[in-house]
Design a protein around this motif. Structure first.
Motif, PDB file in Angstrom:
ATOM      1  N   UNK A   2      10.302  -9.103  44.389  1.00 54.32           N
ATOM      2  CA  UNK A   2      11.100  -7.723  44.679  1.00 54.32           C
ATOM      3  C   UNK A   2      12.735  -8.928  44.527  1.00 54.32           C
ATOM      4  N   UNK A   3      13.365  -7.754  44.006  1.00 50.73           N
ATOM      5  CA  UNK A   3      15.108  -8.804  44.553  1.00 50.73           C
ATOM      6  C   UNK A   3      15.784  -8.019  45.583  1.00 50.73           C
ATOM      7  N   UNK A   4      16.254  -8.833  46.624  1.00 52.35           N
ATOM      8  CA  UNK A   4      17.056  -8.397  47.251  1.00 52.35           C
ATOM      9  C   UNK A   4      18.596  -8.629  47.311  1.00 52.35           C
ATOM     10  N   UNK A   5      19.194  -7.702  47.688  1.00 49.67           N
ATOM     11  CA  UNK A   5      20.623  -7.972  47.043  1.00 49.67           C
ATOM     12  C   UNK A   5      21.360  -8.113  48.159  1.00 49.67           C
ATOM     13  N   UNK A   6      22.384  -8.190  48.602  1.00 50.15           N
ATOM     14  CA  UNK A   6      23.076  -8.517  49.646  1.00 50.15           C
ATOM     15  C   UNK A   6      23.105  -7.440  50.739  1.00 50.15           C
ATOM     16  N   UNK A   7      23.023  -6.164  50.307  1.00 50.99           N
ATOM     17  CA  UNK A   7      23.574  -5.334  50.289  1.00 50.99           C
ATOM     18  C   UNK A   7      22.210  -4.942  51.516  1.00 50.99           C
ATOM     19  N   UNK A   8      20.876  -4.997  50.499  1.00 46.63           N
ATOM     20  CA  UNK A   8      19.430  -5.006  52.044  1.00 46.63           C
ATOM     21  C   UNK A   8      19.096  -6.209  52.135  1.00 46.63           C
ATOM     22  N   UNK A   9      19.519  -7.335  52.407  1.00 48.34           N
ATOM     23  CA  UNK A   9      19.810  -8.475  53.208  1.00 48.34           C
ATOM     24  C   UNK A   9      20.006  -7.701  54.091  1.00 48.34           C
ATOM     25  N   UNK A  10      21.469  -7.319  54.965  1.00 43.03           N
ATOM     26  CA  UNK A  10      22.210  -6.862  56.074  1.00 43.03           C
ATOM     27  C   UNK A  10      21.450  -5.816  56.561  1.00 43.03           C
ATOM     28  N   UNK A  11      20.399  -5.015  56.106  1.00 40.10           N
ATOM     29  CA  UNK A  11      19.268  -4.238  56.388  1.00 40.10           C
ATOM     30  C   UNK A  11      18.161  -4.123  57.154  1.00 40.10           C
ATOM     31  N   UNK A  12      17.873  -5.494  56.516  1.00 39.82           N
ATOM     32  CA  UNK A  12      16.389  -5.628  57.003  1.00 39.82           C
ATOM     33  C   UNK A  12      17.067  -6.956  57.899  1.00 39.82           C
ATOM     34  N   UNK A  13      17.947  -7.716  58.172  1.00 37.04           N
ATOM     35  CA  UNK A  13      18.027  -8.674  58.906  1.00 37.04           C
ATOM     36  C   UNK A  13      19.426  -8.109  59.994  1.00 37.04           C
ATOM     37  N   UNK A  14      19.053  -7.836  60.436  1.00 39.46           N
ATOM     38  CA  UNK A  14      19.463  -6.653  61.809  1.00 39.46           C
ATOM     39  C   UNK A  14      19.933  -8.442  63.262  1.00 39.46           C
ATOM     40  N   UNK A  15      20.248  -7.928  63.579  1.00 36.34           N
ATOM     41  CA  UNK A  15      20.989  -9.525  64.426  1.00 36.34           C
ATOM     42  C   UNK A  15      19.654  -9.876  65.308  1.00 36.34           C
ATOM     43  N   UNK A  16      18.880  -8.571  65.899  1.00 33.27           N
ATOM     44  CA  UNK A  16      17.979  -9.147  66.705  1.00 33.27           C
ATOM     45  C   UNK A  16      16.923 -10.389  65.422  1.00 33.27           C
ATOM     46  N   UNK A  17      16.469  -9.728  64.500  1.00 34.35           N
ATOM     47  CA  UNK A  17      15.728 -10.646  63.806  1.00 34.35           C
ATOM     48  C   UNK A  17      16.325 -11.201  63.573  1.00 34.35           C
ATOM     49  N   UNK A  18      17.683 -11.872  62.480  1.00 36.41           N
ATOM     50  CA  UNK A  18      18.342 -12.739  61.978  1.00 36.41           C
ATOM     51  C   UNK A  18      17.615 -14.324  63.338  1.00 36.41           C
ATOM     52  N   UNK A  19      18.583 -13.778  64.772  1.00 36.52           N
ATOM     53  CA  UNK A  19      18.415 -14.816  65.528  1.00 36.52           C
ATOM     54  C   UNK A  19      17.374 -15.648  66.088  1.00 36.52           C
ATOM     55  N   UNK A  20      16.335 -14.539  65.735  1.00 33.84           N
ATOM     56  CA  UNK A  20      14.387 -14.758  66.374  1.00 33.84           C
ATOM     57  C   UNK A  20      14.066 -15.329  65.131  1.00 33.84           C
ATOM     58  N   UNK A  21      14.591 -15.931  63.775  1.00 31.47           N
ATOM     59  CA  UNK A  21      14.639 -15.979  62.680  1.00 31.47           C
ATOM     60  C   UNK A  21      14.804 -17.620  62.239  1.00 31.47           C
ATOM     61  N   UNK A  22      16.544 -17.788  63.367  1.00 35.65           N
ATOM     62  CA  UNK A  22      16.909 -18.883  63.170  1.00 35.65           C
ATOM     63  C   UNK A  22      15.751 -19.953  64.134  1.00 35.65           C
TER      64      UNK A  22
END
Length: 309
Positions: A2-22
């Motif tokens: 799959x190709x994930x555009x910048x807009x796609x990443x903004x949609x899937x990486x909400x703050x809570x998810x992104x913070x847990x990821x790092x």
């Protein structure tokens, strides 16, 4: 794949998810459970280019990224790049994604994580953001999702008035921002300090993401003298790449302070004493785990463009 555009990443990486990821990335890095060779750095036409590979049991990721300051005059982000996510078991390419947005989100998430660890709360008082580029935008965006903020200040050499208007923040000068902020995010390309300790409160937390060369500084000596805790993403990386660590270390200014990697702090539940500073130059572990989680979220939610090669 799959190709994930910048807009796609903004949609899937909400703050809570992104913070847990790092958070997971820093934990794995501290436990030495991520294979992360030194990044390859190239000077191409006077601009910084990096190639950053890494692998875990679940994912192999390679990021190619450039930092081209002249892009600001072209109406383009100064950070450009892409990320390739592959299976470590089969070698299949699972996803290709926008590297500049992934970098901006995971860097912002790292600043947010360091703040939560230091403040030990999501109510952080006044937040000041120095800068008005892509990193500043995502630091503000994710912080407003994640934290309860009393007042938001933004300053920069230019464009901060527009950015402040977008988020309902107060556009101000540097001195006012530093004097009134409990938390400061420095997101600049400056090679001379913008975080000036003489203006800071007695109790503060700073996250500095700039100054990526041994002679560059985003944080001044007065700030270093004030802090009690110096948090880093990678001891090896900051010791080789940023004047914000190299120069104070050489001058003996870090003696009698807590100096530790954020992953070690999380894993060992080390208490942070403020004032505190988080210095990040960015490590491949962040890209790896964040990209893998973005891929998982995208598959689960049917986001992205399916392609075959």
């Amino acid at each position: 794949m799959i190709i994930l555009s910048g807009r796609d990443l903004i949609e899937v990486l909400r703050a809570e998810i992104a913070v847990n990821a790092v958070k997971e990335a820093f934990k794995l890095y501290s436990e030495r459970r991520i294979l992360q060779p030194p990044r390859v750095v190239l000077d191409i036409k006077g601009n910084w280019w990096g190639i950053m590979p890494s692998s875990t049991d679940k994912s192999f990721v390679a990021k190619i990224v450039s930092v081209i300051e002249e892009n600001k005059n072209r109406g383009l982000p100064s950070v450009q790049g892409f990320v390739v996510l592959m299976s470590p078991d089969t070698g299949e390419t699972l996803a290709i994604m926008d590297g500049s947005i992934l970098t901006a989100i995971r860097t912002s998430a790292a600043s947010i994580l360091s703040t939560e660890i230091s403040i030990n709360s999501r109510n952080i008082g006044n937040l000041g953001v120095i800068g008005a580029g892509t990193e500043a935008y995502y630091h503000v965006k994710l912080s407003l999702e994640y934290f309860k903020i009393q007042k938001l200040f933004i300053t920069a050499r230019k464009n901060h008035i527009e950015l402040a208007r977008k988020f309902g923040a107060e556009a101000t000068d540097l001195e006012t921002l530093l004097k009134n902020s409990d938390v400061v995010f420095a997101t600049t390309s400056s090679i001379t300090p913008v975080v000036l300790g003489k203006y800071l409160k007695d109790d503060f937390h700073v996250s500095s993401i700039g100054a990526h060369t041994p002679n560059a500084r985003e944080v001044d000596d007065d700030t270093i003298l004030k802090i009690r805790s110096y948090i880093v993403d990678s001891m090896e990386a900051v010791a080789n790449e940023t004047g914000d660590y190299i120069i104070p270390k050489q001058r003996g200014m870090l003696n009698n302070k807590l100096v530790a990697e954020i992953g070690e702090i999380i894993n060992k539940n080390i208490k942070i004493e403020r004032p505190s500073l988080f210095k990040t130059v960015g490590i491949a572990a962040e890209d790896n785990v964040t990209a893998y989680i973005a891929y998982q979220e995208a598959i689960k939610r049917g986001i992205g463009t399916n392609v075959s090669i």
